[in-house]
Design an enzyme around this catalytic site. Sequence first.
Site, PDB file in Angstrom:
ATOM      1  N   CYS A 156      10.213 -40.316  -8.510  1.00 22.18           N
ATOM      2  CA  CYS A 156      10.111 -41.754  -8.227  1.00 22.18           C
ATOM      3  C   CYS A 156      10.749 -42.551  -9.373  1.00 22.18           C
ATOM      4  O   CYS A 156      11.953 -42.496  -9.555  1.00 22.18           O
ATOM      5  CB  CYS A 156       8.646 -42.120  -7.973  1.00 22.18           C
ATOM      6  SG  CYS A 156       8.402 -43.815  -7.421  1.00 22.18           S
ATOM      7  N   ASP A 213      11.519 -42.331   3.788  1.00 18.83           N
ATOM      8  CA  ASP A 213      11.118 -43.074   2.595  1.00 18.83           C
ATOM      9  C   ASP A 213      11.403 -44.552   2.838  1.00 18.83           C
ATOM     10  O   ASP A 213      12.560 -44.973   2.872  1.00 18.83           O
ATOM     11  CB  ASP A 213      11.907 -42.572   1.382  1.00 18.83           C
ATOM     12  CG  ASP A 213      11.413 -43.136   0.064  1.00 18.83           C
ATOM     13  OD1 ASP A 213      10.879 -44.270   0.068  1.00 18.83           O
ATOM     14  OD2 ASP A 213      11.560 -42.455  -0.960  1.00 18.83           O
ATOM     15  N   HIS A 245       8.288 -40.960   1.113  1.00 20.92           N
ATOM     16  CA  HIS A 245       8.367 -41.045  -0.346  1.00 20.92           C
ATOM     17  C   HIS A 245       7.267 -40.166  -0.950  1.00 20.92           C
ATOM     18  O   HIS A 245       6.224 -39.965  -0.354  1.00 20.92           O
ATOM     19  CB  HIS A 245       8.179 -42.503  -0.783  1.00 20.92           C
ATOM     20  CG  HIS A 245       8.434 -42.719  -2.243  1.00 20.92           C
ATOM     21  ND1 HIS A 245       9.702 -42.696  -2.781  1.00 20.92           N
ATOM     22  CD2 HIS A 245       7.586 -42.963  -3.275  1.00 20.92           C
ATOM     23  CE1 HIS A 245       9.624 -42.921  -4.085  1.00 20.92           C
ATOM     24  NE2 HIS A 245       8.346 -43.082  -4.400  1.00 20.92           N
TER      25      HIS A 245
END
Length: 276
Positions: A156, A213, A245
């Site tokens: 991330c 995502d 995600h």
Amino acid sequence: MKEITRRKFIATATLATGFALAVQPISAQVISTEAKGLVAGAVKIPVKDGEIPAYRAVPATGENFPIVLVLQEIFGVHEHIQDVTRRFAQLGYLAIAPELFVRQGDVSKLSSIDEIRPIVAKVPDAQVLSDLDATVNWAVKSAKGNADKLAVTGFCWGGRITWLYAAHNPKVKAGVAWYGRLVGDATELQPQYPVDIASKLTVPVLGLYGGKDTGIPLDTVEQMRDRLKSSSSKSEIIVYPDAPHAFFADYRPSYREKEAKDGWKRLLAWFKENGV
């Protein structure tokens, strides 16, 4: 949360214990990697303005270990990131996860992502890249790391930094970026995004992204792929069509076991192929 002064952070900075408050409750699927046979725990990394905490895991015997920098999510170096370093160490790597937000605040103690985002927004890319350079230096000088076998992986927030650090430090042999943001508006603190450095990249980076995502549109992934074509890095991007995600985060509902295991397998192969 008040911003920690530089003088104060040197004296008070510590690593998180357990999982970040903002990601409770913890999933029943969470993976726990034992520290048996390892030297694992908190260390202090000397940086330009003092020290930052980091979590280090390395085999208890041996030397000249390949180095893996493990770059945190927005939630900091909490138990999940620490566990990932132990996974690498059990495979023979010296893995280090430096706490890269510590000057701005302790995000592990915050209970919502809305509280965390303003702190992370204050973290300058230049500070992060400098801290990572310092972490590599420490790994080589103080922890039996091999400077010629350096890899980086991040998740991330750390996925974006993985691309940027691979561009910053050409001594990196391989990078694996897990769902890091690729395109964004430049600011004084974050002047570049991965798409801006893609064509100049020389380090091979493998990007692992989710087709579902909602925070990283597929058109930005395609934009990155297109830019990478003109680089000499031989970088690649894999998209898992059904993955959201944070599909690697086994402590969260977003975890997808099949895609996570495949991504980990690809990461290890990518490191080996590129000499780490």
